[in-house]
Design a protein around this motif. Structure first.
Motif, PDB file in Angstrom:
ATOM      1  N   ALA A   1      26.815  60.099  24.710  1.00  0.00           N
ATOM      2  CA  ALA A   1      27.309  61.483  24.706  1.00  0.00           C
ATOM      3  C   ALA A   1      28.706  61.568  25.295  1.00  0.00           C
ATOM      4  O   ALA A   1      29.562  62.313  24.792  1.00  0.00           O
ATOM      5  N   ALA A   2      28.959  60.807  26.348  1.00  0.00           N
ATOM      6  CA  ALA A   2      30.300  60.794  26.945  1.00  0.00           C
ATOM      7  C   ALA A   2      31.309  60.232  25.951  1.00  0.00           C
ATOM      8  O   ALA A   2      32.404  60.773  25.786  1.00  0.00           O
ATOM      9  N   GLU A   3      30.933  59.168  25.272  1.00  0.00           N
ATOM     10  CA  GLU A   3      31.824  58.573  24.274  1.00  0.00           C
ATOM     11  C   GLU A   3      32.080  59.550  23.129  1.00  0.00           C
ATOM     12  O   GLU A   3      33.215  59.724  22.693  1.00  0.00           O
ATOM     13  N   ALA A   4      31.030  60.211  22.659  1.00  0.00           N
ATOM     14  CA  ALA A   4      31.177  61.177  21.559  1.00  0.00           C
ATOM     15  C   ALA A   4      32.074  62.346  21.958  1.00  0.00           C
ATOM     16  O   ALA A   4      32.772  62.915  21.112  1.00  0.00           O
ATOM     17  N   ALA A   5      32.062  62.702  23.231  1.00  0.00           N
ATOM     18  CA  ALA A   5      32.911  63.792  23.730  1.00  0.00           C
ATOM     19  C   ALA A   5      34.343  63.319  23.987  1.00  0.00           C
ATOM     20  O   ALA A   5      35.198  64.123  24.363  1.00  0.00           O
ATOM     21  N   GLY A   6      34.587  62.035  23.815  1.00  0.00           N
ATOM     22  CA  GLY A   6      35.923  61.497  24.039  1.00  0.00           C
ATOM     23  C   GLY A   6      36.276  61.327  25.499  1.00  0.00           C
ATOM     24  O   GLY A   6      37.444  61.213  25.848  1.00  0.00           O
ATOM     25  N   LEU A   7      35.263  61.296  26.349  1.00  0.00           N
ATOM     26  CA  LEU A   7      35.507  61.134  27.781  1.00  0.00           C
ATOM     27  C   LEU A   7      35.607  59.658  28.128  1.00  0.00           C
ATOM     28  O   LEU A   7      35.000  58.811  27.479  1.00  0.00           O
ATOM     29  N   ARG A   8      36.370  59.383  29.177  1.00  0.00           N
ATOM     30  CA  ARG A   8      36.534  58.012  29.639  1.00  0.00           C
ATOM     31  C   ARG A   8      35.866  57.852  30.997  1.00  0.00           C
ATOM     32  O   ARG A   8      35.919  58.745  31.832  1.00  0.00           O
ATOM     33  N   TRP A   9      35.255  56.695  31.194  1.00  0.00           N
ATOM     34  CA  TRP A   9      34.712  56.352  32.500  1.00  0.00           C
ATOM     35  C   TRP A   9      35.861  55.821  33.340  1.00  0.00           C
ATOM     36  O   TRP A   9      36.803  55.234  32.804  1.00  0.00           O
ATOM     37  N   PRO A  10      35.808  55.977  34.655  1.00  0.00           N
ATOM     38  CA  PRO A  10      36.870  55.418  35.507  1.00  0.00           C
ATOM     39  C   PRO A  10      36.957  53.914  35.290  1.00  0.00           C
ATOM     40  O   PRO A  10      35.950  53.256  35.063  1.00  0.00           O
ATOM     41  N   ASP A  11      38.149  53.393  35.370  1.00  0.00           N
ATOM     42  CA  ASP A  11      38.334  51.952  35.230  1.00  0.00           C
ATOM     43  C   ASP A  11      37.916  51.297  36.537  1.00  0.00           C
ATOM     44  O   ASP A  11      38.576  51.450  37.557  1.00  0.00           O
ATOM     45  N   THR A  12      36.805  50.603  36.485  1.00  0.00           N
ATOM     46  CA  THR A  12      36.275  49.983  37.698  1.00  0.00           C
ATOM     47  C   THR A  12      36.499  48.480  37.703  1.00  0.00           C
ATOM     48  O   THR A  12      36.001  47.790  38.574  1.00  0.00           O
ATOM     49  N   ARG A  13      37.259  47.983  36.720  1.00  0.00           N
ATOM     50  CA  ARG A  13      37.547  46.548  36.696  1.00  0.00           C
ATOM     51  C   ARG A  13      38.536  46.211  37.805  1.00  0.00           C
ATOM     52  O   ARG A  13      39.398  47.006  38.135  1.00  0.00           O
ATOM     53  N   PRO A  14      38.453  45.008  38.353  1.00  0.00           N
ATOM     54  CA  PRO A  14      39.426  44.615  39.379  1.00  0.00           C
ATOM     55  C   PRO A  14      40.831  44.563  38.778  1.00  0.00           C
ATOM     56  O   PRO A  14      41.003  44.251  37.604  1.00  0.00           O
ATOM     57  N   ALA A  15      41.801  44.884  39.595  1.00  0.00           N
ATOM     58  CA  ALA A  15      43.195  44.824  39.151  1.00  0.00           C
ATOM     59  C   ALA A  15      43.562  43.375  38.844  1.00  0.00           C
ATOM     60  O   ALA A  15      43.117  42.462  39.537  1.00  0.00           O
ATOM     61  N   PRO A  16      44.367  43.171  37.782  1.00  0.00           N
ATOM     62  CA  PRO A  16      44.767  41.808  37.472  1.00  0.00           C
ATOM     63  C   PRO A  16      45.630  41.227  38.582  1.00  0.00           C
ATOM     64  O   PRO A  16      46.346  41.948  39.254  1.00  0.00           O
ATOM     65  N   THR A  17      45.523  39.959  38.760  1.00  0.00           N
ATOM     66  CA  THR A  17      46.343  39.284  39.776  1.00  0.00           C
ATOM     67  C   THR A  17      47.410  38.472  39.067  1.00  0.00           C
ATOM     68  O   THR A  17      47.244  38.063  37.925  1.00  0.00           O
ATOM     69  N   SER A  18      48.499  38.272  39.748  1.00  0.00           N
ATOM     70  CA  SER A  18      49.558  37.446  39.161  1.00  0.00           C
ATOM     71  C   SER A  18      49.439  36.032  39.705  1.00  0.00           C
ATOM     72  O   SER A  18      48.871  35.817  40.770  1.00  0.00           O
ATOM     73  N   GLY A  19      49.982  35.097  38.982  1.00  0.00           N
ATOM     74  CA  GLY A  19      49.940  33.713  39.440  1.00  0.00           C
ATOM     75  C   GLY A  19      48.731  32.989  38.903  1.00  0.00           C
ATOM     76  O   GLY A  19      47.870  33.565  38.253  1.00  0.00           O
ATOM     77  N   PRO A  20      48.645  31.729  39.192  1.00  0.00           N
ATOM     78  CA  PRO A  20      47.550  30.930  38.678  1.00  0.00           C
ATOM     79  C   PRO A  20      46.249  31.290  39.377  1.00  0.00           C
ATOM     80  O   PRO A  20      46.244  31.793  40.511  1.00  0.00           O
ATOM     81  N   PRO A  21      45.125  31.065  38.717  1.00  0.00           N
ATOM     82  CA  PRO A  21      43.835  31.333  39.349  1.00  0.00           C
ATOM     83  C   PRO A  21      43.632  30.400  40.531  1.00  0.00           C
ATOM     84  O   PRO A  21      44.194  29.312  40.565  1.00  0.00           O
ATOM     85  N   PRO A  22      42.866  30.826  41.521  1.00  0.00           N
ATOM     86  CA  PRO A  22      42.625  29.959  42.686  1.00  0.00           C
ATOM     87  C   PRO A  22      41.906  28.689  42.256  1.00  0.00           C
ATOM     88  O   PRO A  22      41.131  28.688  41.335  1.00  0.00           O
ATOM     89  N   ALA A  23      42.215  27.623  42.954  1.00  0.00           N
ATOM     90  CA  ALA A  23      41.614  26.311  42.631  1.00  0.00           C
ATOM     91  C   ALA A  23      40.228  26.196  43.193  1.00  0.00           C
ATOM     92  O   ALA A  23      39.807  26.837  44.075  1.00  0.00           O
TER      93      ALA A  23
END
Length: 144
Positions: A122-144
């Motif tokens: 129903a939220a999608e049909a209404a064109g509503l967006r859920w808050p972006d709860t993904r972690p912010a992207p990090t810069s640089g190489p991934p940790p080893a």
């Protein structure tokens, strides 16, 4: 901001019953007599307590969920739900949007999993967006 670009800030479920001791007793007696029903109560409660499935589902949404009785609604929620209870509303910065009507809640037969699917659809049909709860992207190489 239009509703089609609005972000869901919280969900509000409005029971078709008054809160407080008197309201709860009135509902319980009506339920036992078969003269009162509330499909949202059937989804969220079993007996006198909240369903385990409901308690486990709510944190997966990423937004607060408020459940209110008829006599507990503020002016905005009352305006959005008057004559349409029980119901589920999405509260956005652009206002409240009715997601699930009484007949839609009744068709779920008390199922939390079906409620989850239907609320998201129903939220999608209404064109509503859920808050972006993904972690912010990090810069640089991934940790080893």
């Amino acid at each position: 901001m239009t509703p089609s670009t609005a972000v869901i800030r919280r969900l509000v479920g409005v029971y078709h019953a008054d809160g407080g001791l008197r309201g709860e007793l009135t509902y319980l007696i009506g339920k036992l007599r078969g003269t009162t029903e509330c499909a949202l109560c059937d989804i969220t409660h079993r007996g006198l307590g909240r369903k385990r499935e409901w308690r486990e589902f709510v944190p997966t949404l990423g937004v607060p969920v408020h459940l209110v009785h008829l006599n507990e609604r503020n002016a905005d929620i009352r305006a959005a739900s008057e004559g349409r209870t029980p119901c589920l509303l999405a509260v956005t910065d652009a206002g409240s949007v009715l997601l699930l009507r009484p007949d839609e809640l009744a068709a779920l037969d008390g199922s939390v999993s079906r409620f989850a699917e239907r609320a998201r659809a129903a939220a999608e049909a209404a064109g509503l967006r859920w808050p972006d709860t993904r972690p912010a992207p990090t810069s640089g190489p991934p940790p080893a």
